[in-house]
Structures are given as C-alpha cells and as structure tokens.
Design an enzyme around this catalytic site. Structure first.
Site, PDB file in Angstrom:
ATOM      1  N   ASP B 511       0.868  -1.160   0.000  1.00 17.89           N
ATOM      2  CA  ASP B 511       0.000   0.000   0.000  1.00 17.89           C
ATOM      3  C   ASP B 511       0.916   1.224   0.000  1.00 17.89           C
ATOM      4  OD1 ASP B 511      -2.207   1.670   0.486  1.00 17.89           O
ATOM      5  OD2 ASP B 511      -1.728   1.652   2.615  1.00 17.89           O
ATOM      6  N   ASP B 953      -1.648  -0.692   5.891  1.00 15.98           N
ATOM      7  CA  ASP B 953      -1.932  -0.212   7.236  1.00 15.98           C
ATOM      8  C   ASP B 953      -3.403   0.100   7.466  1.00 15.98           C
ATOM      9  OD1 ASP B 953      -2.078   2.066   5.627  1.00 15.98           O
ATOM     10  OD2 ASP B 953      -1.764   3.331   7.373  1.00 15.98           O
ATOM     11  N   ASP B 957      -6.805  -2.149   3.147  1.00 20.25           N
ATOM     12  CA  ASP B 957      -5.814  -3.145   2.765  1.00 20.25           C
ATOM     13  C   ASP B 957      -6.149  -4.526   3.298  1.00 20.25           C
ATOM     14  OD1 ASP B 957      -4.228  -1.116   1.618  1.00 20.25           O
ATOM     15  OD2 ASP B 957      -3.536  -0.574   3.619  1.00 20.25           O
TER      16      ASP B 957
END
Lengths: 352, 1271
Positions: B511, B953, B957
């Site tokens: 990410d 995080d 995700d």
C-alpha cells in the site's frame, strides 16, 4: 573448520537506553545477546585446510587401530568343527529328522587337530545356524519374574504354549526358550585319553546368575509334557546355577549364533589331537540348521574376526586418499573459495 | 479450511468495501428472506411473538479455551491431524498382542508429544489474548472496574475472589485493584475475603493475562446500563442481561452494550458522535444520525408509547453495512448504518442517546468480527505433508514386504506334517503365527509392521516444528532493530505458521499511504490567488532533483530557494504536527501586506470553517487540538490556526473563530452561523458548508478535488485558474495531495428557495434519498469563485528508499497499489527508489482523448469495448517492448491506472497482463480500490505460484492482507484494522527489510533444515529396524528394547534439532543484510526442493545400511570381550543403538552452521544422556529393565570391541556426507558458503564496494534463469 567469532554487539542500544528508561512502560525489547541472536558462536566452514586436516586425522587414527585389530584377530586361534551331518550314521542320513527324534544312540566321536598353540583359557562354543532365537514369538516366551522369584512361579502368561502342564501346573522355567534348551554335550580328551576337564562355571553373565535367575527357584514340571523340546534340568539345582540354561536364555540377535559351552583351562599344543565325545541330541535338522563346535582363544579384542581390522584400514586408507586428492586439487587449482565469480545463481545449486 | 469457502468469505468481505452504501431498493427487497430474517420487537422484548425467536443473550466469552473445555477441545484439535490419528490408532493397537513392543512404551511418547502440543496451544491462546487490547486491559479495567467496585457489586467481588483461588494466576494488577477496592469498599463482609485475596494474589504470580482476559469478559458482562423497564422508568441492569428489543439509555463516554438502533439523542436533530477506537482503531469521531421519525422520542414519557418492529439482516461481520426496515406508526422506514451504534464503540460529545438493542452478545458486529484471521499454511508445511505421504507409502511398502516374507516363513513351518521350526511350537499357536492360516497371520503382521516401522513417521516432527516456530516468533518480537521508539511498538508475529514463508517472498505488494508514507499530513504549500506560497522542499522534490542530475528543481517557478529547504526548519521554534509550511511572506500575520490580502483572508477562512473537525481544548496548556475525520482535514485546520484563523469552538449552529483583523491587527472573535453541511463523499469528491457571517452575508465555502471543482467555477471566478492549474500540476508532481478552494456568496432568495428544496430532499423517505440530496446539493455548488489550492504532503517514512533498494537487490519484486493519482504515485515511486533513473516506463492508462470523448457520449458499452481494446493494445505494446529489450540491461517499470486495471484484471487479459507485469522490475497500480488490491494480489499469487506478501496499514488493505500468502500490517496511524487481519505487524515499512532478509531467511533455512534432518534421523533409525527384521525372519521383533525406542524421538534426538530450528544461522544478521541476494536461496527454495529432501532421505537409508552391516559384521559371531562372552540380542541392541545416537547427533553437528554453547550442550548432552539413561535404566530390577539390565555397565563398557565398533561405524557413516559437503563447498558452493568463507577470510570489506554493480549483473542472470525455469 572452526573459527571463533564474537558477534558484534548491538550499537543501537546505548543511544536510546536513556529515553526508554524514562518511559515507564516501554515495550522496547530488552537487550541480551540471546534475544538478539548474537550469542558468541563457532561457525564451522569446510575450507580445504580443514577438510584435508580432518581426512588426515581420521586416517592417522584409523590405520593404527586397523593394524592393531588385525594383529589381535590373527593372534586368536579358532578351530571350527561342523558336525551336524557327520554325526548321523550314513544309513540315517536320508531321514535325519527321523533319526534325531528316535531313541537311537546318538554318541559321536570327533577328532580335532590343533594347528597352533592355544593358550588357556580355551573357550568352547556351540554354533547354530538358521535358528531364529530372535523370532518375536520365541523372544517373548519367557517370564522374568518367574525366573527370579519362587513366589511368582505361576506367572506364566507370556509363556504359552509352554506355560503350564496340562493347563494347571506351572512349568518352571516356562516358555519356549527354556523348553528348547540346547542339549548336545561334549567331552574332550587329548592325545589318547588325557581327559581335558571342561569348566562349565562362570560361562554366563554374573548379573544373570545373581539377579535374573533366583537362587531359590528350582525347575519344576520341566520337559514333562508330551512334546519334549530340548534338555531337561536337574530339579535339585537352583536356576542360578544352571548355567547352560542361563546362557541359552540370553537369546541371540541373529539366526547364526554361538553360545559358550565351557572353558578348557589347559594349554593345547600344536599337533595335539583333541578327541570329542559328542552327544548329538539337538534337532536342527527340521530347519536345516548347521551345528558347529568351536574352540577359540581370545585376545584383548575378543575372538577371531578380521572384519574390524580391515574396515578400519579401508576407511583410514580412503580418508588418506581423499586427503591427497584434496591436496592435489588445492595445489593444482588454488582458487580462492570466496571468489566472487562464484556469486551466481546461474548454475543450479542443488543437493545438500 | 477448504479453499472454496474461504474464497467465498473473502469476497464477502470485499463486497463490504466496494459497496459502502448498498442501494436501498435492492437490499431492502430481501428483508424477510434468507439472511435478512431478524425481527426485533422494540421496547417489547416480552412480546409473545418475540419470545420464540430466542436470540442469544448479551453474555460474551472471548477466550478460545476455558478452564473447563480446554482439555477436551484441545485434544480434539490434536487428533484432527492425520499423523496424530495414526499414532492414536497405533496406541490402541499397542494393547493387543499385535504390538511389537509394550503398550506403555508406545503411549509414553505419544502422551509427551500431544501434551507438549496442547501446552503450546495453551500458550498460544494465552498470547493471543495478551495481544487483544492488553493496553485496554490495564487502563480500562483499572479504571472502570475500580469504579464499579466502589459500587460494591457483591457478586462481582466474590467472583474475583473465587477466581483468584481457582486460578493461581491472579496477579499484581488484580491485587492492586482489589486493594483499591478494599479501601473503597464499605461492605465489611467482603473485606476479609478481599484482604485474603490480596495476600494470595501477591504470593502467586503466574498466568496473568489469562486471568485478566477472563476478568475482562466478566467485567464487560457485568457492566451496568440503563434499561427502560415496565414501569416506564430507566433502571440499571447488567450488560449480560440485555435482550434483543430492549430500550436502553447510554450516557456520554459510555460504551454501547450491544448493537443498537439509534432512536434519538440529546441533540434535537438526533445526531450523536461515536468513537470507534475498539472497532477499527480510528480515533476520530464519527457522526451518527437517527431517523427523523424517531428523533423526537426524547423523554421517558414519549417512549412509553413507543413500539415498533425492526426487520433486518442476520448477524454478520460487516462493520459498515446494515440493512433493515423500521415499522413504526404504520409506516416503513429504511435503516442504514447511519442509525446503528456498534458495541464496543463509545458515545462522545453527546449527553445521552436512546437506542433499541438489535444484536446482542456474540451476534454483535464486533464479536462477529472477532474471528481468527484465515489460517494460512506455509509452502514448506504443505510440502512437508507430501513428504509425510511419501513416508507413509514407504512405511506401507516395507510393512507389506515384511509381512509377505513373514507369511512365507510361517507357512513353511508346517510342511507335510513335520514342524520345521519346532522351537516355535507351530502346532500350538495363536492366530498371529499360525502356519495353517498363514495369510491371515501375514495380514495381522502387516499391522504389526505398521507399528514397528512407525518410526519412519516422525511423531515429534509437528510438535517440534510448532515449538520452534513459537520460539522463532519470540525472537521476532524481541528484535530490538524492529522496535519503533516513537510509537513504542515492537514487531509482532501474530501467527507462528508463516515464519519460514517470510524467507520465500517473491513479490511484495505494498500500500502507499501510511505504509510507504507516514500518513501524517503536513500542510506544506498553497497557491492563493495564483501565487505559490510555501518554500519547503518535499522529499519527492529532492528525489526528483537528484534524478534530474542535481539541477536545481523549481517548484514555484518564480521563486527558487532550494537552499532554504534544510535551513528553514531550524528557524521555526518548535515543529507543529501537521504543519510544515514556511513562507515569511504570509506567516506571522504578514499576509496583510501581500497584494491579494483579501483573497488570502478568504482562503484561510475557508480552511478554518469548511470542515467537520471538532476542537478539543486542553485545559492546562490552553492549546487546541482537533479531532477530524481525516488527517488532511486536521492539517487544514491547523494551518489556518497557525496563520491566524483559529477555530476554537463550535456548537450545533455556529462556528467560532479567532481571527486577525487586518485593519487593527488585533485578534477578534468572529461567529459564523452554521446553516448546512454538504458532506464529503467519495463520489462527490468535495464538501461545502453554508454559513452566515456577522456581516449577514450568506457564504458557501467549498473545497474539493480539482477534477470536480474547476468545472463548477463561475465565469468571473476563473481569474487565477491558469496559474492555479499550473501549480496543482506541479504539486502533484512533487508528490503532494491537492485540493481546490473556492467560495461563493449566496443571495437570500436563492438560498431560501434552495433550502426548502434541500430540506425536502433530506426529509424524504424514499430509498434514493441520498441521491436526491446529492442532486440538490449539486445545484447550489455552482458558480464558485476560485481562491486557490492547497497541497499537503504525506511524508515518506524513514528508510523507505533504502529498504526498497535492499529488497530489490534481494530479487524481491515490489508492486505498489495505491489510490493516488498517477502523477503522485509515479513521483513517490521515484522518491522511494522504486522507479530508478534509466528505467523504461510502460504506462497503461485510459486517460486518452478518444476514450474521454466516448465517455461524454455516455454509451457505456462502447466505452467498455474501446477501453478493453485500448488496454489490450497497450499491454501488447509493452510486452513487445520488453521482449525487444530482453538482452539489454534495461529494466522496466510498469504504471497502470485503476480504470485500466479493471480491464487488465478481466479473465481474458489477466494472463497477458501478468506476463507483462512479472517481467517488470516494479509495478505501480494507481487509483486502485480495495477490491482491486485484493484481486491483484490474488492474480499474482495464483498466476505465478510464488509467495506473495502484502503490506498495508488501513482498513482498505484488509482484503489484500488476507488474500496474500503473508499479510504484514503496519501498526500506524490508521488504526488496528489492518494489524488485526495481518500475520505480522511491524511499526515501520523499513522493518520489512530485517523481517524478510534476516528473520525470514533464517527461519526458512532453519525450518527447511530441520524438516530434512527430521526425516533423515527417523529414516536412519527406522531402516536399521527393517534390516534387523530381515535377519529375524520378519517376525516383528524390534532390534532394541522398547524404551530405547520410545525415548529416541523424545530425548536422544529432539533437543538438538529444536536448537537447530531456533538458533541456527548460516551467516550473521549483518551479512544477511549486506548480501541481500542470499535471500534468493529461499525464493528458489534450494534448501527444500525434492532433490534435497530425497538426498537427505537417501543419506538416511545409506546411514542405516552402514550402521547395521558394519555393526553386525564387527561384533558377530566371535567373542566380543577377552572373557569369551559373545554378543547376544541385548548387547547387539545397545551397540547398534549407540551407533545410531552418535551418528544422528554428529550428523547434526556437521550440518549446522552455528555453534553456541546451546548447540554444544544439546548435541553432546543428548549423546551423554543415552549413556546415562542406559546406566539408570539398567539398574532397575530385571522385571522392569528386562533386556537392558546392567547391559552397559557389565557387558558393553568393558568391551574394547564395543567402543571400537562405535568409532568405526560413526566415522564411516558420516564420511559420505562429509566428503560430499567438502566437494560441494569446493566445487559448487552455495551462496551462503561463499559468504561464510569470505567472512572467514575477512575479505568482505572490499567486496562491499563493488557489490551493487555485481548484484545488478547477478540479478540479470537470475532473471534469465528464472525465465528459463518458468518456460
């Protein structure tokens, strides 16, 4: 092969120790060489030097041992006399089993010629062949408690079908092992009737006599059944003194085995003729087992066996050869092992 | 878990992300059908129709095991494993006469192994509990429980006291707590009990978390809440007594006891604020709003008449969705997540609310979510299963060979009436040896054989591996180099299954926001009235500058002060979080001297007013902090504050600012009357606020994405458009997030007409209310006047570029999946060295004029078709570009945007796309949705068959983390959602380097070696038994004493192999990081491929042959000592067993690379233990020790031949392996061999200088190699 390495200690620790000390409940992992996996360690690496050293070392140790073992083995005088066919009258040789099970006289005379001087004590062994004392049914068929303790005489659960007589009275000693006790017997004389005394004391392990076989346990109902296996026992002698039985009860590991019969405590000279009067009672004919009588001295390493010496010499020699090979390779192509040109994944690095 | 159901579950979760607001009509149709069958009788739980529904109570228990069910439940878990069932069957068989050895000796190791596993399970469970909000435990319990204790809940106290007696684990915290309670308690009867407990608790200190967790459950179950009773007043009751349909009142700062439907609040319009920290970790406040129909139920009287029925969905785990209908007053009202208050979230900024209990206890969304992450198994473990099958087949094979021979031998025992082996009494035998029924005996013997050779299957393998993995996890958790000082977070391995998988990662999918960057937004630049302000230089700019050959890079166009970027942080007193703006022209009130001072004023007013943040005044320091929905928003408010427009208070209807009066230069308070908030949604991409200022002007203040804002400007509001557009472009290039700021003045009439329409839309009860509201809002958000644009920076985390560089050197491919704009993503890519100079970029995008033209026509099918074609073409082009440059050293970077990705992930195209993507060094997917992230992960995982690692995080995700082979969560700003669904949690992206290259590499190596060795040692042992059988007419008699055998796996060989699994290192951590290419050993799986495993196995077979035949030939049949004794079964067993123990332990010593005192202790200790065992066991009475009686002391030890044989056998058994390794190290060294030797030679210092260049070449070779393997 070894090189000592003291792992470098963590450097990041000192700086932040103060700040973390301020924080009351800091979750900073505590530093220790153990938790940070930095314990001082040896890291063995197979450098040519070490490889050659190890090979040489092995050969230096092994070759002398091999030579010594071989000498020890050569020192031992061993006379083997195979008698299972010879001791059957030629007429009966077509039906050996029938003969051995008959009540005919089975005495047999054998003459053994001594080739080399044999120092006393000379150990007498009988060697059987193709006899599976290690068969699971056979090995289990005994009762250790019964052998040891007169009170446990009826503890014969493991002994079937030789546990009880007619299903009621316990047999002591019970089980197939005792039942099939070897019953050939030998007596020896030398050079026309000089009797050689056979000492049958202390042919078993001391611990067996003292602890496994009770001094107060006497044979009872032994070999009284319909089928008679082997030797019978004198019911007035306690088991701890029935050394033939004790020896027999220590089952052999392989189907070919020797067992100690007795000791001759007289030196035998070369060209002595030893006459053996042999009672050939034991049935090995059903399963085509050989019977051998063995007279052997011992060395510091035991009896006669060249295998150990040869094996030591072979392995030692092989190591020496490998050491040489490595030295040659090292001298011819002294490429550094850490050569960066090895740093490649092009070749498929397989194997161990 | 079967793959099918898992997949289904995932898509279920993804669905909840993609459709935050499912359209009402569709879902509400389903009410009453399957999955939507819940009926709640509000305020009437005793309704005769409600009773038979029998919903679960509000009692919760979160531990997997309790004291009562622990033993049976964990036993059940154990026997779900095939191997363990085998051992259980064996254990049963061992009581029958089939057994080759005695039952206790079979059971003992099984009990040890299963016991150890259960203990390990217990520890794991305990650890899991520990990680579950342990902080909350301490703070939460200490506060709330003490508070509750003051109210002297007798039952609660007694329970506590009782627990402390039952579990000897009541510890300091409880002791403290109780002593607190003691002092506060006014119930004398309890006090003695309490004192006693305190004493007890201080004496015994173990198992603290376990107790605490139970404690927490009890505490939660016993919390008090006000329930509307029959007498029409609110009475206190315990949480656990709540029932579905109950009406409750929750006060400020209290937790919701169950999932509630919000009826009304202390605010007139029925809104309330909630903090959802415990659900998703987000600290900001969320706004909930009750239905208009119920918001008037604001006192106990009106509630008296309230009855309604809710029909809604069944319990599920989707936090952000809720489908239901309220039947009230004869009307139907659709319910949305807006009206649902979830258990474990907290009421904030609202005095009280009334709500109806909809879901209770384990039906609540938070409890439904509290499932374990999907169980993942590592590749090695899956392969290990296959190897175990191979061993099982071997076992069956040799057992049947044995039983065939046994059958033949047994059958021959009676031939034509004569008994061959008469000493076995074949005439009078049991079925197991009956020559007349030889085939049956043979079959039964097969079972015996299965038991006898059972040593081929390493009974202790599973438990050893699990113990090892738990210990490895502890090392990961304890690593100081993965501890993040700032947030006080160490790394955390949440599952222990995947340690070795960390060493095999081929692709990292990352990410961006919050993972590569800090996700702390900083206001760095702005463009006001066409003038760019802000002189700081972002990291991206620095990277860009570097990339362009250190040429000074001008962002501001007119103003270039590159030199200022490092100096300017010094002069600004203290640094303010979220604010990194440096420009002396407008700071410190100097903006009034700027040419467009009025525009600047408007600009910052918009920033200060147009938001939904809530100020939080710190009483002591007088400072104001803000709780905002997003960090961006907070950054704006802070920026406004720093420039003199301090937002310090708000009410329902007004916003209060401290402002600098440009004329007087004084601070004045200005009140803005808040009229309407037009909220931000992802589809609107803008938010507006309508206020009336003190001058009685009506203002619409607006901020939003450039794509939607520019088209809404009025003709005369476009004064600064060109400059602003220019600036926005540059900001985006510099990796900044931009928003356009605009405003307009409203005429009173216009407003009045609009407001009417708006109110109507808002109060409408049709299903498409939201769309209606958006349409009305859209009407007024027009003819705006452009003021400027903001740029906030999301800073790169420390060490990210270096980490990515290292990972790339290690041959790990990195994909970045981000929701950002393409320009931003590309520039971040450069900044974190994902894209490098000299890399050819392949860009796949649908932002082409012809597609846009098509879109305007609105023909969706045509657009889709054209897009598909366009993407296909672009992928093909990229592919050909790639193959044409194959032999060159050019590497490629692929950039693809979200729209194209949708088409690329299409079934028809995905293979083509994957083929292109895996041949690129790095891949960036921009504008990707959470669902796309998960799909990409899945594509890579399935398509390449390699190990994937996803790192992220945020809640967006989660899908990706769960889909990937390994999910790594960053415990960052965005809360705990990602962490809770991850397998490993780290605090910073850069720790990934150490996690993979050091811990991953080590763990992979350790586990691989350990399994190989395990098979080796058991094969060695098992086959010696088999060879012996061949000499015992396959009768099933083991070569060794029963107890020697059962101790083999447990005592004589297990500890060294565990030490290997826990401590072994081929090279030190420093060298692992220095030579990242070493990591490829894991990716290419060179330590656990079939040749290697089979190699180890054949090594075992060869060893067993050497051991058996050398031993027998050396000691048979002659006297083995001077006193003429011969070797019998007992001595032979000991001699051979001694050789086996020596050989496998020395083999271990040869194979490991790392000798600490632990290894020495375990290896040599195991050998010593064997001798000690022999002496001790041999001294037991003969009936116990049987064949081991005095065997070492009396028979073996005095025999020189015994020792000589041991030496010979051990050396000759190890010789093949040693020579092999010597030759391998010399001629075909493995990578770690080279590094070890270089370290030894002290040559690694000069290597480091030229390493990167060489690595590049090796990487190229590697790729060629991989390509060959793949094709």
């Amino acid at each position: 092969m070894m090189s000592s390495n003291t792992a470098s200690s963590s450097s990041g620790n000192a700086g932040s120790a103060d700040s973390s000390a301020n924080r009351r409940t800091s979750k900073r992992p505590k530093y220790s060489r153990f938790t940070q996996q930095e314990l001082p360690a040896c890291k063995p690496i197979l450098t040519p030097k070490w490889v050659i050293t190890v090979f040489l070392l092995v050969s230096i140790v092994f070759i002398p041992i091999g030579v010594a073992s071989l000498f020890a083995s050569r020192d031992v005088v061993e006379i083997v006399d195979r008698y299972e066919t010879e001791c059957i009258p030629p007429a009966n040789r077509t039906n050996k089993v029938g003969f051995i099970q008959s009540s005919a006289d089975k005495t047999c005379n054998r003459t053994i010629k001594v080739t080399k001087r044999m120092k006393q004590p000379i150990y007498i062994y009988y060697q059987l062949d193709n006899f599976y004392q290690n068969h699971r049914r056979y090995v289990k068929s005994r009762s250790d408690s019964q052998l040891k303790d007169p009170k446990s005489a009826s503890d014969t659960s493991a002994c079937d079908p030789e546990g009880t007589l007619n299903g009621t009275v316990p047999i002591v000693p019970c089980g197939l092992i005792a039942w099939s006790l070897f019953n050939d017997s030998y007596s020896f004389s030398r050079n026309n009737n000089e009797t050689l005394t056979v000492n049958k004391k202390e042919i078993s392990w001391k611990s067996d006599r003292d602890h496994k076989f009770g001094k107060a346990v006497f044979p009872k109902n032994f070999q009284n059944g319909t089928l008679i296996g082997g030797a019978s026992l004198n019911e007035s002698i306690p088991l701890s003194e029935q050394e033939d039985l004790i020896v027999w009860m220590r089952t052999a590991a392989l189907p070919t085995f020797r067992k100690l019969y007795g000791k001759i405590e007289t030196d035998l000279n070369p060209n002595d003729e030893v006459r053996v009067i042999l009672e050939n009672n034991y049935n090995t004919y059903s399963f085509n087992g050989k019977k051998k009588l063995v007279l052997s001295t011992t060395s510091w390493l035991g009896g006669k066996n060249d295998f150990l010496g040869i094996a030591y010499l072979t392995v030692g020699g092989l190591c020496f050869f490998l050491a040489l090979l490595f030295t040659v390779v090292y001298l011819v192509k002294p490429r550094r092992l850490g050569d960066p040109s090895y740093l490649s994944w092009n070749r498929n690095p397989g194997g161990r | 878990m079967p793959g099918h159901s898992r997949r289904k579950m995932h898509f279920g979760k993804l669905y909840s992300f993609s459709c935050f607001k499912p359209s009402f009509r569709e879902d509400h149709d389903q009410i009453g059908q399957r999955g939507y069958s819940r009926v709640v009788y509000c305020n009437d739980p005793d309704n005769p129709e409600a009773v038979p529904l029998n919903y679960r109570g509000n009692y919760v228990s979160t531990t997997k095991y309790t004291a009562v069910n622990f033993i049976p439940k964990s036993l059940f878990e154990q026997f779900r494993r095939v191997a363990n069932i085998y051992f259980l069957v064996v254990a049963f068989v061992s009581f029958s006469p089939l057994a080759p050895y005695s039952a206790p000796s079979v059971l003992a190791p099984l009990i040890v192994v299963i016991g150890a596993t259960i203990i390990k399970e217990g520890v794991e469970d305990w650890r899991r509990k520990k990680q579950l909000q342990i902080e909350n435990l301490y703070s939460g319990i200490a506060q709330s429980a003490v508070f509750r204790l003051q109210q002297c809940d007798t039952e609660f106290l007694c329970l506590l006291a009782l627990m402390s007696f039952m579990v000897p684990g009541v510890t300091v915290p409880i002791a403290i707590l109780l002593s607190n309670a003691h002092s506060n308690c006014n119930l004398s009867s309890n006090c003695s009990l309490v004192t006693l407990t305190v004493k007890w608790g201080s004496i015994v200190t173990v198992l603290e978390e376990k107790t605490l967790k139970w404690f927490q459950d009890i505490e939660a179950n016993n919390r008090k809440v006000k329930v509307y009773g029959r007498d029409h007043t609110f009475i206190e009751t315990k949480w656990k007594n709540l029932r579905v349909g109950d009406l409750v009142k929750v006060h400020k700062d209290e937790y919701f006891p169950a999932d509630l439907l919000l009826l009304s609040s202390s605010y007139e319009d029925g809104i309330c604020y909630v903090e959802t920290m415990n659900l998703d970790g987000e600290t900001n406040l969320k706004l909930k709003r009750s239905l208009e129909a119920t918001c008037s139920l604001r006192d106990e009287e009106s509630l008296q008449k309230f009855t309604a029925v809710i029909k809604c969905e069944d319990p599920n785990e989707h936090l952000y969705s809720f489908v239901g209908t309220l039947y009230y007053d004869g009307k139907q009202y659709p319910l949305s997540p807006q009206q649902v208050l979830l258990r474990d979230s907290k009421l904030k900024n609202t005095d009280y609310i009334y709500g109806v209990v909809v879901f209770t206890g384990h039906d609540t969304k938070v409890m439904q979510n509290a499932t374990d992450p999907p169980s993942k198994r590592s590749k090695i473990e899956r392969k290990m299963d296959k190897i175990v099958y191979v061993l099982f087949s071997t076992l069956i094979l040799i057992s049947s060979v044995g039983s065939v021979f046994f059958g033949i031998a047994t059958k021959k025992d009676i031939a034509s009436g004569t008994y061959r082996r008469w000493y076995l009494r074949p005439d009078d035998t049991t079925v197991f040896y009956d020559p007349k029924r030889a085939s049956l005996a043979s079959f039964l013997h097969f079972l015996t054989g299965l038991m006898l050779y059972g040593y081929l299957i390493p009974i202790s393998l599973y438990v050893s591996i699990e113990i090892v993995k738990v210990l490895q996890c502890i090392f990961i958790n304890q690593d100081q180099d993965m501890y993040y000082e700032e947030t006080d977070k160490p790394a955390h391995a949440r599952t222990s299954n995947l340690n070795e998988e960390l060493g095999q990662v081929d692709t990292v999918l990352s990410d961006k926001t919050g993972t590569l960057t800090c996700n702390s937004m900083e206001f760095v630049k702005c463009s006001i009235a066409g003038v760019a302000y802000g002189r700081g230089m972002t990291e991206v700019e620095m990277a860009l500058a570097k990339r362009q050959g250190d040429r000074p890079f001008e962002v501001d166009g007119s103003l270039s002060d590159v030199s200022g970027h490092n100096g300017n942080t010094v002069d600004s007193g203290k640094s303010i979080k979220g604010f990194n703006f440096r420009d002396e022209r407008i700071m410190n009130g100097l903006w009034i001297n700027e040419p467009h001072a009025d525009v600047i004023q408007k600009f910052f007013r918009v920033l200060a007013i147009c938001h939904t943040a809530i100020p939080d005044l710190n009483e002591e320091s007088g400072e104001i902090s803000y709780e905002a929905e997003s960090p961006d928003e907070a950054a704006f408010v802070i920026a406004a504050r720093e420039l003199g427009f301090e937002f310090f208070g708000s009410t329902q209807t007004s916003i209060l600012l401290h402002e600098l009066d440009p004329k007087t230069g004084e601070k004045v308070t200005r009140v803005y009357e808040l009229l309407h908030v037009l909220e931000f949604t992802s589809s609107r991409k803008r938010m507006s606020i309508i206020v009336r200022n003190v001058e009685n002007q009506l203002l619409l203040l607006s901020k939003g994405a450039d794509s939607v804002m520019f088209e809404r400007l009025s003709k005369h509001g476009r004064m600064y458009e060109t400059q602003t557009r220019e600036h926005i472009k540059k900001y985006a290039e510099a990796g900044l997030r931009t928003l356009v700021i605009a405003y307009r003045e409203l005429g009173e009439d216009e407003y009045r007409i609009w407001e009417e329409e708006f109110s109507k839309a808002k109060t409408s009860v049709t299903a498409d209310r939201d769309a209606l509201v958006a349409a009305v809002a859209d009407k007024i958000e027009r003819d705006l006047i452009l003021v400027g644009a903001t740029a906030v920076e999301d800073k790169l985390q420390k060490g990210v570029p270096e980490c990515i560089d290292k990972l790339a050197q290690a041959g790990i491919k990195i994909w970045v999946l981000t929701g950002d704009k393409m320009e931003t993503a590309v520039n971040i890519g450069y900044a974190c060295s994902l894209l490098r100079q000299g890399m050819t970029q392949i860009v796949i995008t649908l932002d082409s004029p012809d597609i846009e033209a098509l879109e305007k026509q609105g023909d969706k099918e045509a657009v889709a078709k054209a897009s598909h074609e366009s993407v296909t073409r672009q992928i093909r082009e990229g592919r050909s570009q790639l193959s044409s440059a194959k032999e060159g050293s050019v590497s490629f970077g692929l950039v693809i945007d979200g729209k194209s990705l949708d088409f690329a992930l299409d079934e028809r195209l995905e293979n083509l796309f994957l083929d292109l993507a895996i041949n690129c060094a790095s891949v960036i997917c921009c504008r990707s949705s959470p669902k796309q992230k998960a799909r990409v992960t899945r594509l890579v995982k399935v398509g390449t068959g390699q190990t994937t690692l996803a790192i992220g995080d945020g809640a967006n995700d989660v899908g990706m983390l769960q889909e990937a082979d390994i999910g790594v969560g960053i415990s960052g700003v965005e809360g705990m959602q990602a962490v809770m669904s991850s397998d490993f949690a780290i605090a910073q992206f850069r720790f990934l380097e150490r996690l993979l290259l050091v811990h991953g590499h080590w763990c992979y190596r350790r586990i691989a070696m350990m399994i190989c060795y395990f098979f080796y040692k058991n094969i060695t042992f098992g086959f010696t038994l088999f060879w012996f059988e061949a000499y015992a007419s396959f009768s099933g008699e083991p070569a060794y004493n029963d107890w020697y055998m059962s101790c083999y796996n447990v005592f004589f060989t297990s500890l060294p192999v565990i030490a290997l699994g826990v401590f072994d290192q081929d090279v030190s951590a420093r060298l692992c990081l220095k030579y990242p290419l070493l990591y490829q050993e894991g990716v290419q799986n060179v330590l656990f491929n079939w040749p290697r495993v089979l190699g180890w196995m054949s090594n075992g077979v060869i060893s067993s042959i050497i051991i058996f035949f050398f031993t027998t030939n050396s000691i048979f049949n002659q006297a083995f000592r001077m006193d003429g004794h011969v070797v019998d079964y007992e001595v032979f067993g000991v001699a051979m067993y001694t050789c086996v123990v020596w050989v496998v332990n020395c083999q271990m010593a040869l194979s490991i690379n790392y000798f600490t005192w632990i290894q020495h202790f375990f290896i040599w200790g195991s050998i010593a233990l064997w001798y000690i065992f022999l002496v001790v066991y041999g001294s037991f009475p003969t009936t116990v020790s049987t064949t081991a009686y005095m065997v070492l002391v009396e028979a073996c030890a005095p025999s020189i031949l015994y020792w000589f044989t041991t030496l010979l056998v051990v050396v000759s058994t190890l010789l093949p392996y040693f020579s092999y390794r010597a030759f391998q190290t010399r001629f075909r060294p493995m990578y770690h061999d080279i590094i070890q030797i270089r370290r030894l030679e002290g040559a690694d210092s000069d290597l480091s200088i030229d390493l990167p260049a060489r690595v590049e070449i090796r990487m190229h070779n590697l790729k060629v190699n991989l390509r060959q393997r793949n094709s």
